[in-house]
Design an enzyme around this catalytic site. Structure first.
Site, short mmCIF file in Angstrom:
data_model
loop_
_atom_site.label_atom_id
_atom_site.label_comp_id
_atom_site.label_asym_id
_atom_site.label_seq_id
_atom_site.Cartn_x
_atom_site.Cartn_y
_atom_site.Cartn_z
N HIS A 159 1.01 -1.15 -0.05
CA HIS A 159 0.18 -0.19 0.09
C HIS A 159 0.89 1.66 -0.25
CE1 HIS A 159 -3.74 -2.17 0.50
NE2 HIS A 159 -3.20 -2.57 1.16
N ASP A 195 -2.16 -10.51 -2.85
CA ASP A 195 -3.33 -10.17 -1.72
C ASP A 195 -4.67 -9.46 -1.77
OD1 ASP A 195 -2.34 -8.69 1.17
OD2 ASP A 195 -3.93 -7.86 0.29
N HIS A 197 -6.59 -7.03 -1.48
CA HIS A 197 -6.56 -5.44 -1.42
C HIS A 197 -5.61 -5.74 -2.87
CE1 HIS A 197 -6.91 -6.10 3.15
NE2 HIS A 197 -8.03 -5.38 2.72
N ASP A 284 -5.04 -13.28 2.83
CA ASP A 284 -6.70 -12.01 3.68
C ASP A 284 -7.51 -12.68 2.25
OD1 ASP A 284 -5.15 -10.19 1.47
OD2 ASP A 284 -4.92 -8.68 3.21
ZN LIG Z 1 -4.98 -7.38 3.07
#
Ligand SMILES: [Zn+2]
Ligand SMILES: [Zn+2]
Lengths: 352, 352
Positions: A159, A195, A197, A284
């Site tokens: 991120h 991931d 995200h 995740d």
């Molecule tokens: Zn994540």
């Protein structure tokens, strides 16, 4: 394959985080890395080695110099003004404001942070640097002939953009490693982010570049962090046009749906014909993840690794997210073991 | 002069706020308005009247429609997803991300909020609308011939920009009133912001306009909220070039220094020759203010009012900040009484 791990990760540790309007037990905790490490040993994945130390040059090759300098000094500035408590922003820049530097650490935090989930602590810089060292050491091992390596990075990195941090991430371990591959001779590098995200930081860093392909399979940003970014129509710009592939999926996506997107991602990577692959490995996507909404099961993870292995590329795995503590080790190592089961990951002189 | 006041202000009420890395007793509390009201009565400033109700047109004349719609519905969306707890952002948009709408209230909050100090509550919209009604009613009284009026607004407004909120502010009461004056026939309107903090929202709203002069005396944004904005070289753009005057002062400024800046501001306003004046009246310039760093004393406030009164303009005072609870009423009313002592503020047929 070898795992690269540093105990310094534990310097990034908070008890609670501000999540959906209240303080809850922190999700991104040191125990995550400890459990992955334990499973690596239990599964006999391979040796665990300490990272080499690298200077800041590989970090500055992808991150803005002012941002890096800020992160390095943020704790000192904050603790001098506010005291030894976790550093959070006072404000985020209003729209249309210029980005003139201030003398207040809480304002500078707001300039560079994008959320409340990533406080700067006394040990944040050391932990983030150690995670980068893990990723770079893995890259160096691969350059030296290893077919694969696993950088057990914590804090995670995907991120973190050119000049911002957030989502538990400070420095973009995967992007730094990808750039390191380029600087050590790889002509083309691909980053596959699995991931849950969107790998917004990695996309941000390479968005205008044709030499690094970025692919991410993730929760649709209309409903999932990091929001605002990660849409399918973001395909790169300038020289990088066509070199970013976003594969968003809605909440509730199961392995069948996910797997179809993985196929698209792998196909694009194969067509790109990179010399090196970096995998941002988050688990995740797991059905029991407390902050995520896909429905992958533990039995699915070996297949993911196997299919990545079938690309036959020298591959650096870099740990990202995964917050279902009980399963994080099993699921992450399942990807790595699956990768090896494809016959990939052997030292290249044996593998050819 | 008349004071316009609504009890609905008390719907915006939190016990604590996140300030410099921790939760502290909230500064912007209902008692602030109650104490100003009590002092108005004690000092015999004049009648206190309830506001008229206005529709959204005057709000939409200065604020972005999507932003206003968001504020109106934010609590409903947030409480439906998260529950009946104060609404705070999950994230702020990373740089270079597009502003695509999401389906998550915590992300939408981050799109429109600039800090953690202004949670959306069940009554936020009603309180913010009532504050706007107070400001508009004051403007209407002035249009009807009153020489001055005091809109005892709470929540305050001057940090709210065209499409963002923060700093305890949701809708920009002063800017809405200034625009109302324009739409009811004033050719030119000046806004004088004497709150300790830069009136960034007001500047933002009128930055490209020649018909509204904005002047603000405030803590230097290199060291003070809202940071990033409020510098002396921000003088307006386009048609508004030269119509924004920022007068920043460093921490520790006393009345001598402050007063010199006031002189510059008043001179500019006189030269602009507006038909109406709106004063964003904050008294957080007071030496005992807990979050501010100027050194004005209670004895200074009557002079401020008197000098503003000497402009001889129909003047709407709009309450903004001031967090030294014990003194907020005395200091705010001292400005208003000082204004009247200049012979200003009488109904205009008596005053000419
Ligand atoms: Zn994540
Ligand atoms: Zn203020």
């Amino acid at each position: 394959m070898k795992t690269i791990f540093s105990e310094l990760h534990s310097l990034q540790s908070v008890e609670t985080e501000f999540y959906r309007g209240k303080w809850v037990d922190a999700f991104e905790i040191p125990r995550r890395a400890e459990l992955v490490l334990a499973q690596i040993e239990r599964a006999g994945l391979g040796p665990v080695v300490a990272p080499d130390s690298f200077d800041l040059a590989p970090v500055l090759a992808v991150h803005d110099r002012d941002f890096v300098r800020f992160l390095e000094t943020a704790w000192q500035a904050w603790s001098a003004e506010v005291g030894p408590i976790p550093a959070y922003p006072n404000i985020w820049p209003p729209r249309r404001s210029r980005m003139i530097p201030t003398r207040r650490p809480g304002a500078e935090l707001g300039r560079y942070a994008v959320d409340m989930s990533s406080p700067v602590l006394e040990g944040t810089w050391a932990a983030a640097r150690a995670a980068v060292d893990c990723a770079l050491t893995g890259a160096r091992l691969i350059d030296a002939g290893e077919g694969a390596a696993f950088a057990l990075c914590r804090p995670p990195g995907h991120h973190a953009g050119r000049d911002y941090f957030g989502g538990y991430c400070f420095l973009n371990n995967a992007a730094i490693a990808a750039q390191y591959f380029r600087d050590s001779g790889a002509r083309r590098v691909a980053v596959l982010d699995i991931d849950y995200h969107h790998g917004n930081g990695t996309q941000d860093i390479f968005y205008d570049r044709a030499d690094v392909l970025t692919v991410s399979i993730h929760g649709d940003p209309v409903q999932e962090y990091p929001y605002y970014i990660g849409f399918a129509d973001e395909t790169g710009e300038g020289a990088g046009a066509g070199c970013n592939l976003n594969l968003p999926l809605p909440w509730g996506a199961d392995f069948t749906a996910w797997s179809a997107e993985l196929g698209k991602g792998l196909e694009r990577i194969a067509a790109f014909a990179p010399d090196r692959l970096v995998v941002s490995l988050g688990v995740d996507t797991f059905e029991e993840d407390p902050i995520s909404h896909f429905r992958l099961r533990s039995a699915d993870y070996p297949q993911i690794g196997r299919r990545i292995g079938e690309l036959g590329l020298p591959t650096l795995f870099v740990m990202e997210g995964g917050y279902a503590i009980e399963a994080i080790g099993v699921n992450a190592v399942a990807v790595l073991s699956g990768f090896e089961s494809a016959g990939a990951g052997l030292p290249r002189h044996l593998n050819r």
